[in-house]
Write a protein that holds these residues in place. Structure first.
Motif, mmCIF file in Angstrom:
data_model
loop_
_atom_site.group_PDB
_atom_site.id
_atom_site.type_symbol
_atom_site.label_atom_id
_atom_site.label_comp_id
_atom_site.label_asym_id
_atom_site.label_seq_id
_atom_site.Cartn_x
_atom_site.Cartn_y
_atom_site.Cartn_z
ATOM 1 N N PRO A 155 95.473 91.982 44.367
ATOM 2 C CA PRO A 155 95.478 92.818 43.262
ATOM 3 C C PRO A 155 94.344 92.445 42.356
ATOM 4 N N ALA A 156 93.935 91.104 42.104
ATOM 5 C CA ALA A 156 92.906 90.815 41.008
ATOM 6 C C ALA A 156 91.777 91.129 41.669
ATOM 7 N N LYS A 157 91.528 90.909 42.908
ATOM 8 C CA LYS A 157 90.223 91.366 43.325
ATOM 9 C C LYS A 157 89.882 92.837 43.448
ATOM 10 N N ASN A 158 91.080 93.404 43.571
ATOM 11 C CA ASN A 158 91.138 95.065 43.600
ATOM 12 C C ASN A 158 90.735 95.630 42.391
ATOM 13 N N LYS A 159 91.317 94.971 41.250
ATOM 14 C CA LYS A 159 90.959 95.362 39.963
ATOM 15 C C LYS A 159 89.477 95.145 39.578
ATOM 16 N N LYS A 160 89.055 93.984 39.917
ATOM 17 C CA LYS A 160 87.618 93.660 39.841
ATOM 18 C C LYS A 160 86.795 94.636 40.421
ATOM 19 N N LEU A 161 87.234 95.024 41.758
ATOM 20 C CA LEU A 161 86.384 96.111 42.595
ATOM 21 C C LEU A 161 86.523 97.583 41.782
ATOM 22 N N GLN A 162 87.524 97.667 41.063
ATOM 23 C CA GLN A 162 88.053 99.105 40.353
ATOM 24 C C GLN A 162 86.788 98.851 39.188
ATOM 25 N N GLU A 163 86.825 97.722 38.394
ATOM 26 C CA GLU A 163 85.975 97.799 37.361
ATOM 27 C C GLU A 163 84.426 97.975 37.612
ATOM 28 N N LEU A 164 84.160 97.242 38.771
ATOM 29 C CA LEU A 164 82.632 97.181 39.254
ATOM 30 C C LEU A 164 82.300 98.695 39.620
ATOM 31 N N PHE A 165 83.241 99.356 40.308
ATOM 32 C CA PHE A 165 83.205 100.729 40.585
ATOM 33 C C PHE A 165 82.867 101.688 39.357
ATOM 34 N N LEU A 166 83.668 101.364 38.530
ATOM 35 C CA LEU A 166 83.577 102.266 37.169
ATOM 36 C C LEU A 166 82.341 102.004 36.452
ATOM 37 N N GLN A 167 81.999 100.737 36.500
ATOM 38 C CA GLN A 167 80.686 100.385 35.866
ATOM 39 C C GLN A 167 79.393 100.802 36.547
ATOM 40 N N GLU A 168 79.540 100.883 37.746
ATOM 41 C CA GLU A 168 78.400 101.392 38.729
ATOM 42 C C GLU A 168 78.215 102.952 38.395
ATOM 43 N N VAL A 169 79.493 103.661 38.584
ATOM 44 C CA VAL A 169 79.281 104.913 38.248
ATOM 45 C C VAL A 169 78.853 105.279 37.004
ATOM 46 N N GLY A 220 75.000 104.275 44.586
ATOM 47 C CA GLY A 220 75.066 103.816 45.897
ATOM 48 C C GLY A 220 76.071 102.614 45.796
ATOM 49 N N ASN A 221 75.702 101.855 44.715
ATOM 50 C CA ASN A 221 76.539 100.574 44.800
ATOM 51 C C ASN A 221 78.081 101.072 44.687
ATOM 52 N N ALA A 222 78.207 101.996 43.925
ATOM 53 C CA ALA A 222 79.742 102.348 43.534
ATOM 54 C C ALA A 222 80.101 102.823 44.787
ATOM 55 N N LEU A 223 79.581 103.706 45.673
ATOM 56 C CA LEU A 223 79.903 104.187 46.803
ATOM 57 C C LEU A 223 80.148 102.926 47.741
ATOM 58 N N SER A 224 79.472 101.758 47.828
ATOM 59 C CA SER A 224 79.821 100.795 48.691
ATOM 60 C C SER A 224 81.090 99.983 48.366
#
Length: 152
Positions: free
Chosen positions: A64-78, A98-102
């Motif tokens: 979950p901690a990594k998942n939350k970081k990925l969500q934050e990264l996704f939102l930041q990239e979008v 594209g980074n958000a897509l990955s």
């Protein structure tokens, strides 16, 4: 002076002998490896360790901690992609999208959203960027696996 046919025949015979010798050497090494008493033990140990590694990797992926970081990264990239697109910098915007897509958990759904919200030119640029994004993602994953496997 030797004829061309003779030289070609000699060359073909040498190539055939070399291939036969190489094949024989491969068979010899395989029999030697299989005859090694420690080989079966190492193979058994390796096969037992593989499911444990797969389970460890599975738990690491859904942490979950990594998942939350990925969500934050996704939102930041979008957000960064939208910002660059609003400024008219299509290449930078496509790079961030594209980074958000990955890192997105459902990339097909995201592509459908992008298809309806992005201008056709930008969406086409994004589609052309997808293979490069996939290659970069695979390279990053391979590098991460190498770092995890490295005992140093």
């Amino acid at each position: 002076m030797p004829s061309v046919r003779f030289l070609l025949g000699l060359l073909a015979a040498a190539a055939a002998c070399g291939a036969f010798a190489f094949l024989g050497y491969c068979i010899y090494l395989d029999r030697k490896r299989r005859g090694d008493p420690a080989f079966k033990r190492r193979l058994r140990d390796k096969r037992r360790a593989e499911p444990q590694k797969a389970e460890e990797r599975g738990t690491q992926l859904w942490d979950p901690a990594k998942n939350k970081k990925l969500q934050e990264l996704f939102l930041q990239e979008v957000r960064m992609g939208e910002l660059w697109l609003s400024r008219g910098e299509h290449r930078m915007g496509v790079q961030h999208l594209g980074n958000a897509l990955s890192v997105c958990e459902q990339p097909r759904e995201l592509l459908k959203v992008f298809k309806h919200t992005l201008p056709p030119k930008v969406f086409e640029m994004l589609l052309h960027k997808i293979p490069l994004i996939c290659q970069q993602f695979e390279a990053d994953m391979n590098e991460q696996e190498c770092l995890e496997d490295d005992p140093d």
